[in-house]
Design a protein around this motif. Structure first.
Motif, PDB file in Angstrom:
ATOM      1  N   HIS A 129      -5.458   0.520  -3.508  1.00 18.08           N
ATOM      2  CA  HIS A 129      -5.138   0.488  -2.081  1.00 18.08           C
ATOM      3  C   HIS A 129      -6.335   0.013  -1.287  1.00 18.08           C
ATOM      4  O   HIS A 129      -7.448   0.430  -1.537  1.00 18.08           O
TER       5      HIS A 129
ATOM      6  N   PHE B 163       2.608  12.241  -1.888  1.00 24.23           N
ATOM      7  CA  PHE B 163       1.866  11.888  -0.685  1.00 24.23           C
ATOM      8  C   PHE B 163       2.036  12.981   0.377  1.00 24.23           C
ATOM      9  O   PHE B 163       1.073  13.543   0.883  1.00 24.23           O
TER      10      PHE B 163
ATOM     11  N   HIS C  90      -3.473   9.750   0.584  1.00 23.05           N
ATOM     12  CA  HIS C  90      -3.127   8.362   0.265  1.00 23.05           C
ATOM     13  C   HIS C  90      -3.987   7.799  -0.860  1.00 23.05           C
ATOM     14  O   HIS C  90      -3.584   6.891  -1.583  1.00 23.05           O
TER      15      HIS C  90
ATOM     16  N   MET D 259       1.224   5.325   7.249  1.00 16.32           N
ATOM     17  CA  MET D 259       1.964   4.277   6.558  1.00 16.32           C
ATOM     18  C   MET D 259       2.456   3.192   7.498  1.00 16.32           C
ATOM     19  O   MET D 259       2.594   2.051   7.102  1.00 16.32           O
TER      20      MET D 259
ATOM     21  N   ALA E 214      -7.479   0.773   1.987  1.00 10.32           N
ATOM     22  CA  ALA E 214      -7.184   1.663   3.117  1.00 10.32           C
ATOM     23  C   ALA E 214      -7.822   1.152   4.406  1.00 10.32           C
ATOM     24  O   ALA E 214      -8.759   0.402   4.357  1.00 10.32           O
TER      25      ALA E 214
ATOM     26  N   ARG F 103       0.828  -1.208   0.000  1.00  4.99           N
ATOM     27  CA  ARG F 103       0.000   0.000   0.000  1.00  4.99           C
ATOM     28  C   ARG F 103       0.860   1.256   0.000  1.00  4.99           C
ATOM     29  O   ARG F 103       0.379   2.348  -0.225  1.00  4.99           O
ATOM     30  N   PHE F 104       2.099   1.092   0.372  1.00  3.73           N
ATOM     31  CA  PHE F 104       2.995   2.236   0.518  1.00  3.73           C
ATOM     32  C   PHE F 104       3.114   2.990  -0.803  1.00  3.73           C
ATOM     33  O   PHE F 104       3.399   2.390  -1.833  1.00  3.73           O
ATOM     34  N   PRO F 105       2.870   4.292  -0.806  1.00  2.00           N
ATOM     35  CA  PRO F 105       2.972   5.018  -2.072  1.00  2.00           C
ATOM     36  C   PRO F 105       4.427   5.286  -2.473  1.00  2.00           C
ATOM     37  O   PRO F 105       4.945   6.381  -2.278  1.00  2.00           O
TER      38      PRO F 105
ATOM     39  N   VAL G  71       1.640  11.348   7.800  1.00  2.00           N
ATOM     40  CA  VAL G  71       1.813  10.354   6.733  1.00  2.00           C
ATOM     41  C   VAL G  71       2.576   9.132   7.261  1.00  2.00           C
ATOM     42  O   VAL G  71       2.291   8.001   6.875  1.00  2.00           O
TER      43      VAL G  71
ATOM     44  N   ALA H 292      -3.585  12.973   5.636  1.00  2.00           N
ATOM     45  CA  ALA H 292      -2.743  11.867   5.156  1.00  2.00           C
ATOM     46  C   ALA H 292      -3.606  10.788   4.506  1.00  2.00           C
ATOM     47  O   ALA H 292      -3.271  10.258   3.440  1.00  2.00           O
ATOM     48  N   LEU H 293      -4.738  10.471   5.132  1.00  2.00           N
ATOM     49  CA  LEU H 293      -5.628   9.458   4.559  1.00  2.00           C
ATOM     50  C   LEU H 293      -6.187   9.930   3.219  1.00  2.00           C
ATOM     51  O   LEU H 293      -6.313   9.142   2.280  1.00  2.00           O
TER      52      LEU H 293
ATOM     53  N   GLY I  10      -5.144   4.941  -6.079  1.00  2.00           N
ATOM     54  CA  GLY I  10      -5.932   4.816  -4.860  1.00  2.00           C
ATOM     55  C   GLY I  10      -6.910   3.652  -4.923  1.00  2.00           C
ATOM     56  O   GLY I  10      -7.279   3.080  -3.910  1.00  2.00           O
TER      57      GLY I  10
END
Lengths: 271, 296
Positions: free
Chosen positions: B294, B238, B229, B37, B296, A100-102, B33, B225-226, B291
């Protein structure tokens, strides 16, 4: 379970690269490896084989210096582990990476250079050239600015190989690199190991694929908490050794050894 | 528009409050961030609250020890609050992060308990405290009204320090956060870098809590941050996007709050929530957006 007494004889005529002596390692509070000894000559490709939970990953983590040894020694070029920084490149199993890390492909591969960069130093032109070259070498140039989470399993494995390559390691450790990758990636990885061998890089790979181990590697190391056998595949992959390593998962069909993949799969699913 | 011109004018009465909110809005996401993460989101919720308990405890000390704060009670009270907030948040993040690393017990349960107890304790302590009257209870509620020049300066200096450290050590902090195992094989001192990162997070959180209160602090730590992301393709995007969302929302929030005579903190956080919701929908609809992949 007894270990093979001929285990350290393989280094006899060649300079030893990696020497493991009587190593015991605990993982998660349990003894995972006991009394493991073997020796790998420079530029050898070793396949590490064993059932799930046999301690393959533990062995790799210990070789990478990520787990403390309860006893025994590991030496590289005759020096204790950790003496040469960034001499060992370790590629973990896919599920240990946070996808998931960008971060983009270039960013991840550049991390391989960080070991050579001190505090406050940013990657320079030389680093960028090396990064670009290894990305190209692994055929992922067109993905260079893509985030790693958006790549396929095979592409992700290539990214990590490229990152290991820019580390310019002497020893490359890959934990289950063939799991979840396509045939094309598998082929190019094997070709890549051949190339590394020519450069004198020692490669250790853990795998479940006995055929691949027998045909594409110089040595096979059979492990189940203890070292069962180590050496050229025809000496190691005997029915007796395989029975010892895999126990109930081995079937003998007309003298041919079959490891029951179904049992394997179920077990790995449970874990 | 009239309000906007008023807020931007240099002799606006609440000028310091605007500057402080925007500074906090820009800087909290920079450390946020890393919390997102490293899957320490709950830490982002608990930490500001614990930090404000530090403020409450520090301001209760004179009461307990039987001395009184001299002067107008503002400068010495601020220094005391600063020390209390720092001590609590730095200790808390180091202890909680250590427990997290060991991976035993229930981290969510632990952090949730820490959060709720800290929240209750700070209200309890301040309600019994004469200095609690001087704006601290407002702070807990998220009213950004009384920001002295001293506060503003302290906030700006801390944030400059955090920003400099994040910039200078970007590569190490990224490496230990993304791939700890590799950092070890490369011979990096991971404990040192972890602790440095936690100190930076703790520092930012205490600063934010002191200047704008815990509610805004955790809003700005996590939500920008969310949001970022959902769209970011690399670390630079980011961080910059998160910081931008934070800073812009802080300004917008102040504007809206001033216009409708609402408390700034809650306005900011509600706006952040709305922006996150809108961003989430946009991210789902954008073709080829990272996105989407991901979880989340």
């Amino acid at each position: 379970m007894k270990t093979d007494s001929s285990k350290s004889a393989t280094c006899l005529n060649e300079p030893a690269h990696l020497v493991v002596e009587n190593v015991a390692v605990a993982y998660g509070g349990k003894a995972a490896l006991g009394d493991v000894s073997f020796c790998v000559p420079v530029g050898t490709r070793v396949a590490v084989i064993g059932p799930n939970g046999a301690g393959k990953s533990t062995l790799f983590k210990a070789l990478a210096g990520l787990l403390p040894l309860q006893s025994g020694n590991i030496s590289i070029h005759g020096f204790p582990l950790g003496h040469h920084e960034d001499c060992v490149a370790y590629i973990p199993q896919r599920e240990e990476v946070d996808w998931r890390f960008p971060v983009t492909v270039v960013e991840v591969v550049t991390m391989g250079r960080y070991g050579r960069l001190g505090w406050l130093r940013r990657p320079g032109r030389k680093d960028r050239t090396i990064v670009a070259r290894s990305i190209e070498q692994l055929g992922i140039s067109d993905l260079a600015h893509r985030p790693i989470g958006s790549l396929s399993g095979g592409q992700q494995q290539r990214v990590f190989l490229a990152r290991a390559l820019v580390q310019e390691p002497h020893i490359l450790l890959l934990d289950e690199p063939f799991t979840g990758v396509d045939i094309a990636t598998q082929e190019s990885m094997l070709a890549f190991f051949d190339q590394l061998k020519k450069q004198g890089v020692t490669v250790l790979v853990s795998t479940h694929d006995l055929k691949l181990a027998a045909t594409n590697f110089d040595h096979v190391l059979l492990l189940n908490h203890h070292l069962i056998a180590y050496g050229p595949s025809d000496q190691v992959l005997t029915s007796e050794h395989l029975m010892q390593a895999f126990g109930g998962q081995v079937l003998l069909l007309n003298g041919a050894v079959v490891v029951d993949k179904a049992i394997h799969k179920c077990k790995s699913y449970e874990e | 528009m009239e309000t906007l011109r008023l807020i931007l004018s240099p002799d606006f009465l609440l000028r310091n409050s605007v500057y402080t909110s925007v500074l906090v809005g820009f800087s909290c996401p920079l450390v946020g961030v890393f919390l997102v993460m490293r899957r320490l989101v709950f830490m982002g919720v608990a930490l500001p609250q614990i930090s404000s308990t530090g403020v409450a405890v520090a301001l209760s000390l004179p009461l307990w020890l039987g001395f009184s704060l001299t002067g107008h009670g503002s400068h010495s009270a601020h220094v005391l609050a600063f020390v209390g907030s720092m001590t609590f948040s730095l200790t808390a993040i180091l202890v909680l992060a250590f427990l997290e690393r060991r991976g035993r017990g229930q981290p969510e349960g632990r952090l949730g308990t820490a959060y709720v107890v800290a929240a209750a304790l700070s209200i309890l302590l301040l309600s019994k405290n004469p200095y609690g009257e001087i704006g601290w209870l407002d702070l807990l509620k998220g009213e950004v009204i009384t920001v002295s020049n001293f506060d503003l300066l302290l906030t700006a200096a801390t944030l400059a320090l955090v920003l400099a450290a994040l910039g200078l050590f970007h590569k190490e902090l990224l490496l230990v956060s993304f791939d700890r195992a590799m950092a070890i094989t490369l011979g990096k001192n991971v404990v040192f870098w972890d602790v440095l990162l936690y100190l930076l997070i703790g520092l930012t959180v205490s600063m934010a809590v002191l200047s704008v209160g815990p509610l805004i602090a955790f809003g700005f730590l996590l939500i920008p941050a969310l949001t970022a992301h959902l769209f970011a393709r690399n670390m630079r995007q980011f961080t910059m996007l998160a910081s931008l969302v934070g800073g812009a929302t802080a300004f917008l929030g102040f504007w809206v709050a001033y216009q409708y005579d609402a408390p700034v903190g809650p306005t900011d956080v509600v706006l952040l929530g709305m922006i996150y919701a809108a961003a989430w929908i946009i991210a789902r609809c954008l073709p080829g957006n990272p996105g989407k992949s991901h979880k989340a």
